[in-house]
Design an enzyme around this catalytic site. Structure first.
Site, PDB file in Angstrom:
ATOM      1  N   ARG A  29       0.862  -1.199   0.000  1.00  0.00           N
ATOM      2  CA  ARG A  29       0.000   0.000   0.000  1.00  0.00           C
ATOM      3  C   ARG A  29       0.886   1.233   0.000  1.00  0.00           C
ATOM      4  O   ARG A  29       2.108   1.136   0.158  1.00  0.00           O
ATOM      5  CB  ARG A  29      -1.040  -0.003   1.131  1.00  0.00           C
ATOM      6  N   GLY A  30       0.232   2.399  -0.156  1.00  0.00           N
ATOM      7  CA  GLY A  30       0.975   3.640  -0.356  1.00  0.00           C
ATOM      8  C   GLY A  30       1.050   3.873  -1.857  1.00  0.00           C
ATOM      9  O   GLY A  30       1.401   2.952  -2.610  1.00  0.00           O
ATOM     10  N   ALA A  31       0.708   5.100  -2.283  1.00  0.00           N
ATOM     11  CA  ALA A  31       0.493   5.334  -3.716  1.00  0.00           C
ATOM     12  C   ALA A  31       1.646   4.875  -4.619  1.00  0.00           C
ATOM     13  O   ALA A  31       1.429   4.065  -5.530  1.00  0.00           O
ATOM     14  CB  ALA A  31       0.162   6.808  -3.927  1.00  0.00           C
ATOM     15  N   ARG A  88      -7.426  -0.682  -6.908  1.00  0.00           N
ATOM     16  CA  ARG A  88      -7.788   0.411  -5.989  1.00  0.00           C
ATOM     17  C   ARG A  88      -8.043   1.653  -6.846  1.00  0.00           C
ATOM     18  O   ARG A  88      -7.290   1.897  -7.787  1.00  0.00           O
ATOM     19  CB  ARG A  88      -6.683   0.684  -4.960  1.00  0.00           C
ATOM     20  N   GLN A  95      -2.065   2.829   9.791  1.00  0.00           N
ATOM     21  CA  GLN A  95      -0.786   2.913   9.079  1.00  0.00           C
ATOM     22  C   GLN A  95       0.221   3.793   9.824  1.00  0.00           C
ATOM     23  O   GLN A  95       1.430   3.589   9.703  1.00  0.00           O
ATOM     24  CB  GLN A  95      -0.983   3.466   7.654  1.00  0.00           C
ATOM     25  N   ASP A  99      -2.347  10.926  -2.702  1.00  0.00           N
ATOM     26  CA  ASP A  99      -2.731   9.810  -3.580  1.00  0.00           C
ATOM     27  C   ASP A  99      -3.147  10.287  -4.960  1.00  0.00           C
ATOM     28  O   ASP A  99      -2.960   9.596  -5.950  1.00  0.00           O
ATOM     29  CB  ASP A  99      -3.844   8.986  -2.945  1.00  0.00           C
ATOM     30  N   ASN A 106      -5.759  12.389   0.029  1.00  0.00           N
ATOM     31  CA  ASN A 106      -4.808  11.573   0.805  1.00  0.00           C
ATOM     32  C   ASN A 106      -5.618  10.821   1.862  1.00  0.00           C
ATOM     33  O   ASN A 106      -6.849  10.969   1.943  1.00  0.00           O
ATOM     34  CB  ASN A 106      -3.734  12.472   1.441  1.00  0.00           C
ATOM     35  N   LYS A 107      -4.948  10.010   2.651  1.00  0.00           N
ATOM     36  CA  LYS A 107      -5.618   9.189   3.663  1.00  0.00           C
ATOM     37  C   LYS A 107      -6.648   9.997   4.446  1.00  0.00           C
ATOM     38  O   LYS A 107      -6.368  11.126   4.870  1.00  0.00           O
ATOM     39  CB  LYS A 107      -4.543   8.615   4.603  1.00  0.00           C
TER      40      LYS A 107
HETATM   41  O1  MRU Z   1      -4.643   3.290   2.040  1.00  0.00           O
HETATM   42  P1  MRU Z   1      -3.161   3.526   1.931  1.00  0.00           P
HETATM   43  O2  MRU Z   1      -2.402   3.050   3.110  1.00  0.00           O
HETATM   44  O3  MRU Z   1      -2.583   3.039   0.612  1.00  0.00           O
HETATM   45  O4  MRU Z   1      -3.076   5.126   1.905  1.00  0.00           O
HETATM   46  C1  MRU Z   1      -1.835   5.714   1.764  1.00  0.00           C
HETATM   47  C2  MRU Z   1      -1.801   7.167   1.894  1.00  0.00           C
HETATM   48  O5  MRU Z   1      -2.790   7.851   2.007  1.00  0.00           O
HETATM   49  C3  MRU Z   1      -0.454   7.774   1.779  1.00  0.00           C
HETATM   50  O6  MRU Z   1      -0.347   8.924   2.557  1.00  0.00           O
HETATM   51  C4  MRU Z   1      -0.227   8.140   0.311  1.00  0.00           C
HETATM   52  O7  MRU Z   1      -0.453   7.023  -0.501  1.00  0.00           O
HETATM   53  C5  MRU Z   1       1.114   8.649   0.063  1.00  0.00           C
HETATM   54  S1  MRU Z   1       2.332   7.345   0.137  1.00  0.00           S
HETATM   55  C6  MRU Z   1       3.844   8.010  -0.236  1.00  0.00           C
END
Ligand code: MRU
Length: 357
Positions: free
Chosen positions: A52-54, A95, A210, A251, A261-262
């Site tokens: 996970r993470g963009a 996703r 996270q 994201d 973002n999250k």
């Molecule tokens: O649902 P996730 O854990 O994939 O969400 C991630 C985030 O919101 C991060 O802040 C974002 O992807 C940036 S990662 C460098």
């Protein structure tokens, strides 16, 4: 304790036939690597946040597509073509919010059509072999470029930091979420290495934690002074003067500078504005989606109720059958952000058009 920067959260095996990920859903209790060998395994690893993470999702998509094609035994170019498009379209929808997944898969498709053109006069077997090599090289290049982008983002963000600075961060935009270093956490690693000794506050980031499971884990491993807070404590630490700057990831950034973002990031930006604290979103420039005009046009992923009521608890923490709303992201309006930090530098959210093209 091993330093987190020693492992890569997503890798392609040397023979290009396995995608290897550190299973982030098990952290911080277990450091387990998974070998993914089918499109379905990559799809579910992304959906279930094992990777996970963009940027990491984007890299996993590109590696997944290359891996599937390396394993595919094509009868001819037509069957290779059909399988390529099937896997690409399948991974594309694993996703919806992080644009880097679509960005890397579209880039893989452009590479595929270029390779098809280059091999059009070759015998099918030789052409397929060469196309597989081109796809594998492209996926590896995507990851290497992400490393360079993260380094440049880290340097740009670092320029804003001073010794002993208090930083509030959210979710995980660190090493685990990218190829290496991180986006929002990249400047923190750099500050630590250069002796600035930042004091980081990490929100736990309900419901998937996270911040608590991943950010506090990776920063602790790197020796950074990190304090974990519940999400509803952000205003308290800001009001007590413990926070000088807020850094979070992104994201998808709309053309007008609104940032998805999250979920909860917008709450921090509102608080930061109230307390007069600068607030930045950090990410590679390919997170800016110029086709999406404003934050209202961004598709926000909704996730299962189970994550709110059960996941990471021994027993359910809500009555059975309770109605749950669980959006994975929210949109921070451009005007709440002090700036957006990409590998190209620090920009006002209102001047992103300078980065188009
Ligand atoms: O649902 P996730 O854990 O994939 O969400 C991630 C985030 O919101 C991060 O802040 C974002 O992807 C940036 S990662 C460098």
């Amino acid at each position: 304790m091993r330093n987190i920067l020693e492992y890569d959260s997503v890798e392609l095996s040397p023979n290009g036939r396995d995608v290897i990920i550190l299973d982030q859903s098990l952290l911080p209790n277990q450091e387990k690597f998974l070998h993914l060998t089918s499109a379905e395994q990559v799809f579910y690893a992304i959906t279930l946040l094992k990777v996970r993470g963009a940027p990491a999702i984007g890299i996993a998509g590109a590696f997944g597509l290359a891996m599937c094609m390396n394993r595919f035994r094509a009868r001819n170019l037509q069957s290779f073509d059909k399988e390529f498009l099937r896997v690409k379209r399948y991974l594309y929808i694993s996703r919806p919010t992080a644009v880097s997944l679509m960005w890397t898969l579209d880039r893989m498709e452009r590479c595929y059509y270029e390779a098809l053109e280059e091999t059009k006069d070759m015998a099918a077997d030789a052409a397929i072999k060469q196309i597989k090599e081109r796809l594998t090289a492209e996926a590896r290049a995507i990851k290497l470029e992400d490393v360079q982008k993260c380094l440049a983002i880290s340097e740009a963000g670092f320029s804003l930091l001073k010794p002993g600075i208090g930083i509030l961060t959210y979710c995980n935009a660190g090493h685990l979420a990218v190829s290496r270093y991180g986006t929002a956490l990249g400047p923190i690693y750099m500050a630590q290495q250069k002796g600035l000794m930042p004091k980081v506050y990490s929100c736990e980031t309900r419901p998937m934690l996270q911040g608590s499971r991943l950010t506090s884990y990776e920063l602790t491993k790197a020796g950074v002074d990190v304090t974990l807070i519940c999400d509803n404590m952000a205003s308290d630490v800001m009001s007590r003067g413990k926070i000088d700057i807020v850094f979070f990831g992104c994201d998808r950034i709309a053309a007008n500078g609104d940032v998805a973002n999250k979920v909860g990031s917008s709450m921090l930006a509102i608080l930061a504005k109230h307390y007069g604290i600068p607030c930045y979103s950090l990410g590679p420039s390919n997170t800016i989606d110029f086709k999406t005009k404003t934050g209202n046009d961004i598709v926000i992923e909704e996730r299962p109720a189970f994550e709110v009521t059960d996941q990471y608890f021994d027993k359910p923490v809500a009555p059975k059958g309770i109605k749950v709303y669980n959006p994975a992201f929210d949109v921070t309006p451009a005007e709440l952000l002090t700036g957006i930090i990409t590998e190209k530098g620090i920009f006002s959210p209102h001047e992103l058009s300078k980065l188009n093209g």
